[in-house]
Design an enzyme around this catalytic site. Sequence first.
Site, short mmCIF file in Angstrom:
data_model
loop_
_atom_site.label_atom_id
_atom_site.label_comp_id
_atom_site.label_asym_id
_atom_site.label_seq_id
_atom_site.Cartn_x
_atom_site.Cartn_y
_atom_site.Cartn_z
CB SER A 171 29.44 64.13 -20.57
OG SER A 171 28.84 64.14 -21.83
CG HIS B 7 27.64 63.55 -27.14
ND1 HIS B 7 27.83 64.28 -26.00
CD2 HIS B 7 27.59 62.26 -26.75
CE1 HIS B 7 27.90 63.47 -24.96
NE2 HIS B 7 27.76 62.23 -25.39
CE LYS C 287 26.69 58.09 -17.98
NZ LYS C 287 26.73 58.79 -19.27
NE ARG D 140 33.45 57.31 -25.34
CZ ARG D 140 33.00 57.70 -24.16
NH1 ARG D 140 33.14 58.93 -23.79
NH2 ARG D 140 32.42 56.85 -23.34
O1 PNS Z 1 25.08 58.54 -22.75
P1 PNS Z 1 24.80 57.27 -22.00
O2 PNS Z 1 24.57 57.57 -20.52
O3 PNS Z 1 25.88 56.22 -22.19
O4 PNS Z 1 23.45 56.67 -22.63
C1 PNS Z 1 22.84 55.53 -22.09
C2 PNS Z 1 21.33 55.56 -22.42
C3 PNS Z 1 20.72 56.81 -21.82
C4 PNS Z 1 21.18 55.56 -23.91
C5 PNS Z 1 20.69 54.28 -21.82
O5 PNS Z 1 20.90 54.28 -20.44
C6 PNS Z 1 19.21 54.21 -22.16
O6 PNS Z 1 18.87 53.76 -23.23
N1 PNS Z 1 18.35 54.70 -21.23
C7 PNS Z 1 16.90 54.67 -21.43
C8 PNS Z 1 16.27 53.57 -20.56
C9 PNS Z 1 16.45 52.21 -21.20
O7 PNS Z 1 15.86 51.89 -22.22
N2 PNS Z 1 17.34 51.41 -20.58
C10 PNS Z 1 17.62 50.04 -21.05
C11 PNS Z 1 18.87 50.02 -21.91
S1 PNS Z 1 19.32 48.34 -22.32
#
Ligand code: PNS
Length: 167
Positions: free
Chosen positions: A130, A18, A42, A92
Amino acid sequence: MRRIAVCPGSFDPVTLGHLDIITRASMLFDKVIVLISTNAAKNQASFTATERMLMIAKATEHLDNVVIDILDGLLVDYVRRVQAVAIVKGLRAVSDFEYEFQMALTNRVLYDKAETVFLTTSKENMYLSSSVVKQIAYFGGDISSFVPECILDTIEKRLKKEDHDEY
Ligand code: PNS
């Protein structure tokens, strides 16, 4: 015009992968907002959003144009509000692609005034996640090659299995 990028993620906890992406983004944009967001897919996070924020703040102390914020809502709403021009994500391996591609296209349908920009980490961090870091720390393994040194203790203390066992 100041070009703002939002770098969203769960960051539970922040890894050197990150940090690599955040650093690269900070060289490309005038301001980078690291946005601690909720990934509904998650399970319960190991660290609270505030704890994650403090850890990222410590690890990015040297980057003048990086700030951190917490989001409990839709990413595109935040991006629109701060008028960011880009959503920065780290890519990645091939396995990330389908998921990231889906999110990028969905976000564009919801809000088309910001581009999703994919950056690749250095090859040393290519495999890092993570959840892998959490597993290693849980069983008392050495995670010092995977997380910023300044937050190593905090992460180990929270995650080590022995500190939670009651028998
Ligand atoms: O680190 P991650 O868990 O891969 O990140 C994913 C994240 C948190 C960026 C994504 O789930 C997100 O944008 N969450 C906010 C809610 C949202 O807008 N969801 C729609 C995404 S298309």
